[in-house]
Scaffold this motif. Structure first.
Motif, PDB file in Angstrom:
ATOM      1  N   UNK A  16       8.709  -9.583   0.119  1.00  0.00           N
ATOM      2  CA  UNK A  16       7.790 -10.539  -0.509  1.00  0.00           C
ATOM      3  C   UNK A  16       7.400 -10.079  -1.905  1.00  0.00           C
ATOM      4  N   UNK A  17       7.141  -8.782  -2.044  1.00  0.00           N
ATOM      5  CA  UNK A  17       6.659  -8.262  -3.332  1.00  0.00           C
ATOM      6  C   UNK A  17       7.804  -7.903  -4.280  1.00  0.00           C
ATOM      7  N   UNK A  18       9.038  -7.825  -3.734  1.00  0.00           N
ATOM      8  CA  UNK A  18      10.177  -7.517  -4.575  1.00  0.00           C
ATOM      9  C   UNK A  18      10.255  -6.070  -4.991  1.00  0.00           C
ATOM     10  N   UNK A  19       9.820  -5.177  -4.098  1.00  0.00           N
ATOM     11  CA  UNK A  19       9.852  -3.742  -4.393  1.00  0.00           C
ATOM     12  C   UNK A  19      10.450  -3.016  -3.200  1.00  0.00           C
ATOM     13  N   UNK A  20      10.656  -1.721  -3.359  1.00  0.00           N
ATOM     14  CA  UNK A  20      11.169  -0.926  -2.251  1.00  0.00           C
ATOM     15  C   UNK A  20      10.045  -0.545  -1.299  1.00  0.00           C
ATOM     16  N   UNK A  21      10.412  -0.137  -0.082  1.00  0.00           N
ATOM     17  CA  UNK A  21       9.430   0.323   0.896  1.00  0.00           C
ATOM     18  C   UNK A  21       8.703   1.565   0.380  1.00  0.00           C
ATOM     19  N   UNK A  22       9.434   2.450  -0.278  1.00  0.00           N
ATOM     20  CA  UNK A  22       8.809   3.651  -0.839  1.00  0.00           C
ATOM     21  C   UNK A  22       7.749   3.288  -1.868  1.00  0.00           C
ATOM     22  N   UNK A  23       8.002   2.237  -2.654  1.00  0.00           N
ATOM     23  CA  UNK A  23       7.017   1.807  -3.649  1.00  0.00           C
ATOM     24  C   UNK A  23       5.739   1.331  -2.966  1.00  0.00           C
ATOM     25  N   UNK A  24       5.873   0.555  -1.886  1.00  0.00           N
ATOM     26  CA  UNK A  24       4.692   0.099  -1.146  1.00  0.00           C
ATOM     27  C   UNK A  24       3.881   1.280  -0.621  1.00  0.00           C
ATOM     28  N   UNK A  25       4.578   2.257  -0.081  1.00  0.00           N
ATOM     29  CA  UNK A  25       3.878   3.444   0.430  1.00  0.00           C
ATOM     30  C   UNK A  25       3.171   4.193  -0.687  1.00  0.00           C
ATOM     31  N   UNK A  26       3.802   4.253  -1.849  1.00  0.00           N
ATOM     32  CA  UNK A  26       3.174   4.922  -2.990  1.00  0.00           C
ATOM     33  C   UNK A  26       1.929   4.162  -3.458  1.00  0.00           C
ATOM     34  N   UNK A  27       2.021   2.836  -3.467  1.00  0.00           N
ATOM     35  CA  UNK A  27       0.859   2.021  -3.835  1.00  0.00           C
ATOM     36  C   UNK A  27      -0.296   2.246  -2.868  1.00  0.00           C
ATOM     37  N   UNK A  28       0.036   2.374  -1.580  1.00  0.00           N
ATOM     38  CA  UNK A  28      -1.010   2.580  -0.573  1.00  0.00           C
ATOM     39  C   UNK A  28      -1.686   3.935  -0.770  1.00  0.00           C
ATOM     40  N   UNK A  29      -0.887   4.974  -1.026  1.00  0.00           N
ATOM     41  CA  UNK A  29      -1.457   6.311  -1.233  1.00  0.00           C
ATOM     42  C   UNK A  29      -2.373   6.350  -2.452  1.00  0.00           C
ATOM     43  N   UNK A  30      -2.000   5.583  -3.482  1.00  0.00           N
ATOM     44  CA  UNK A  30      -2.794   5.595  -4.715  1.00  0.00           C
ATOM     45  C   UNK A  30      -3.998   4.657  -4.645  1.00  0.00           C
ATOM     46  N   UNK A  31      -4.100   3.879  -3.565  1.00  0.00           N
ATOM     47  CA  UNK A  31      -5.216   2.954  -3.437  1.00  0.00           C
ATOM     48  C   UNK A  31      -4.970   1.597  -4.063  1.00  0.00           C
ATOM     49  N   UNK A  32      -3.787   1.392  -4.611  1.00  0.00           N
ATOM     50  CA  UNK A  32      -3.471   0.115  -5.254  1.00  0.00           C
ATOM     51  C   UNK A  32      -3.297  -0.998  -4.238  1.00  0.00           C
ATOM     52  N   UNK A  33      -2.861  -0.657  -3.031  1.00  0.00           N
ATOM     53  CA  UNK A  33      -2.618  -1.637  -1.977  1.00  0.00           C
ATOM     54  C   UNK A  33      -3.228  -1.131  -0.681  1.00  0.00           C
ATOM     55  N   UNK A  34      -3.886  -2.038   0.047  1.00  0.00           N
ATOM     56  CA  UNK A  34      -4.525  -1.666   1.304  1.00  0.00           C
ATOM     57  C   UNK A  34      -3.707  -2.173   2.473  1.00  0.00           C
ATOM     58  N   UNK A  35      -3.509  -1.308   3.449  1.00  0.00           N
ATOM     59  CA  UNK A  35      -2.817  -1.694   4.682  1.00  0.00           C
ATOM     60  C   UNK A  35      -3.828  -1.805   5.811  1.00  0.00           C
ATOM     61  N   UNK A  36      -3.637  -2.771   6.686  1.00  0.00           N
ATOM     62  CA  UNK A  36      -4.474  -2.911   7.872  1.00  0.00           C
ATOM     63  C   UNK A  36      -3.690  -2.416   9.081  1.00  0.00           C
ATOM     64  N   UNK A  37      -4.398  -1.899  10.063  1.00  0.00           N
ATOM     65  CA  UNK A  37      -3.728  -1.337  11.239  1.00  0.00           C
ATOM     66  C   UNK A  37      -3.990  -2.196  12.469  1.00  0.00           C
ATOM     67  N   UNK A  38      -2.937  -2.370  13.251  1.00  0.00           N
ATOM     68  CA  UNK A  38      -3.059  -3.102  14.504  1.00  0.00           C
ATOM     69  C   UNK A  38      -3.695  -2.199  15.555  1.00  0.00           C
ATOM     70  N   UNK A  39      -3.980  -2.763  16.742  1.00  0.00           N
ATOM     71  CA  UNK A  39      -4.550  -1.949  17.819  1.00  0.00           C
ATOM     72  C   UNK A  39      -3.614  -0.826  18.214  1.00  0.00           C
ATOM     73  N   UNK A  40      -2.325  -1.047  18.027  1.00  0.00           N
ATOM     74  CA  UNK A  40      -1.355  -0.006  18.357  1.00  0.00           C
ATOM     75  C   UNK A  40      -1.148   0.999  17.240  1.00  0.00           C
ATOM     76  N   UNK A  41      -1.891   0.849  16.129  1.00  0.00           N
ATOM     77  CA  UNK A  41      -1.809   1.807  15.031  1.00  0.00           C
ATOM     78  C   UNK A  41      -0.709   1.525  14.022  1.00  0.00           C
ATOM     79  N   UNK A  42      -0.126   0.321  14.068  1.00  0.00           N
ATOM     80  CA  UNK A  42       0.943  -0.028  13.131  1.00  0.00           C
ATOM     81  C   UNK A  42       0.366  -0.647  11.855  1.00  0.00           C
ATOM     82  N   UNK A  43       0.970  -0.318  10.729  1.00  0.00           N
ATOM     83  CA  UNK A  43       0.505  -0.864   9.457  1.00  0.00           C
ATOM     84  C   UNK A  43       0.965  -2.308   9.277  1.00  0.00           C
TER      85      UNK A  43
END
Length: 211
Positions: A16-43
């Motif tokens: 959807x965002x047109x980036x790599x999975x590694x880029x999404x993870x980097x954005x999350x670590x830097x606080x640029x993107x927030x991930x929500x977790x399911x009851x099973x702990x999945x992002x």
């Protein structure tokens, strides 16, 4: 079609965002993107967050790699890896990866057409390639003109040394001879084989003239 409130897995989020999975993870670590977790702990990522609905202009750093044949896939992976590392070192976040396997004389490669589409929609902040001829063997200047008209920067990691006009012309002629020989070989008529032999002789003379 996703709704803004939908939550998606990381693979779908990257598409959807047109980036790599590694880029999404980097954005999350830097606080640029927030991930929500399911009851099973999945992002899970909210589509609205991915699309940046705060009206920010969606422009990407586009990296493009190409090799001519499938047996060179390792080289293609190397190109993309080098380009992604360069983006990471410069802090360029929104990275859109495009790649092709095909001749540099083919203007209808899927990745190249997607690049042109992104440029026309003014969604390219910068274009990053390892070498100029990764775009096209002839006509890469047209892509560069599209970049300039849409305010997109161009970064070429390996800039070639200055060539004498004669040497550049010889290389272009040899490229055309190679493509024409391949097409003639596929038909294999006596007349075509003679034409192919004549072109090979011409190529040898051109190479000898440069020694």
């Amino acid at each position: 079609m996703h709704r803004l409130e939908d939550l998606v897995q990381i693979g779908e989020a990257a598409k959807i965002r047109g980036v790599s999975i590694d880029t999404l993870r980097r954005w999350e670590r830097s606080g640029k993107l927030k991930a929500e977790k399911t009851e099973g702990g999945h992002r899970r990522y909210r589509v609205a967050d991915l699309l940046k609905v705060d009206n920010q202009n969606l422009r990407h750093t586009v990296i493009y790699g190409r090799v001519s044949t499938p047996d060179k896939k390792e080289d293609l992976a190397r190109q993309i890896g080098v380009l992604e590392l360069y983006c990471q070192q410069h802090g360029w976040g929104s990275v859109y990866t495009l790649k092709d396997i095909g001749s540099g004389l083919n203007y209808r490669k899927r990745g190249l057409l997607k690049l042109i589409d992104l440029l026309q929609r003014n969604e390219v902040e910068r274009l990053l390639i390892t070498d100029k001829d990764r775009l096209l063997r002839f006509g890469s200047e047209l892509i560069f003109a599209l970049c300039e008209n849409n305010g997109a920067e161009i970064t070429i990691l390996n800039k070639p040394a200055e060539q004498e006009p004669e040497q550049e012309l010889v290389e272009d002629v040899l490229a055309v001879i190679t493509v024409m020989s391949a097409r003639l070989y596929g038909k294999r008529s006596r007349r075509n084989l003679k034409a192919m032999q004549a072109m090979h002789e011409c190529a040898e003379k051109l190479i000898d003239s440069q020694d």
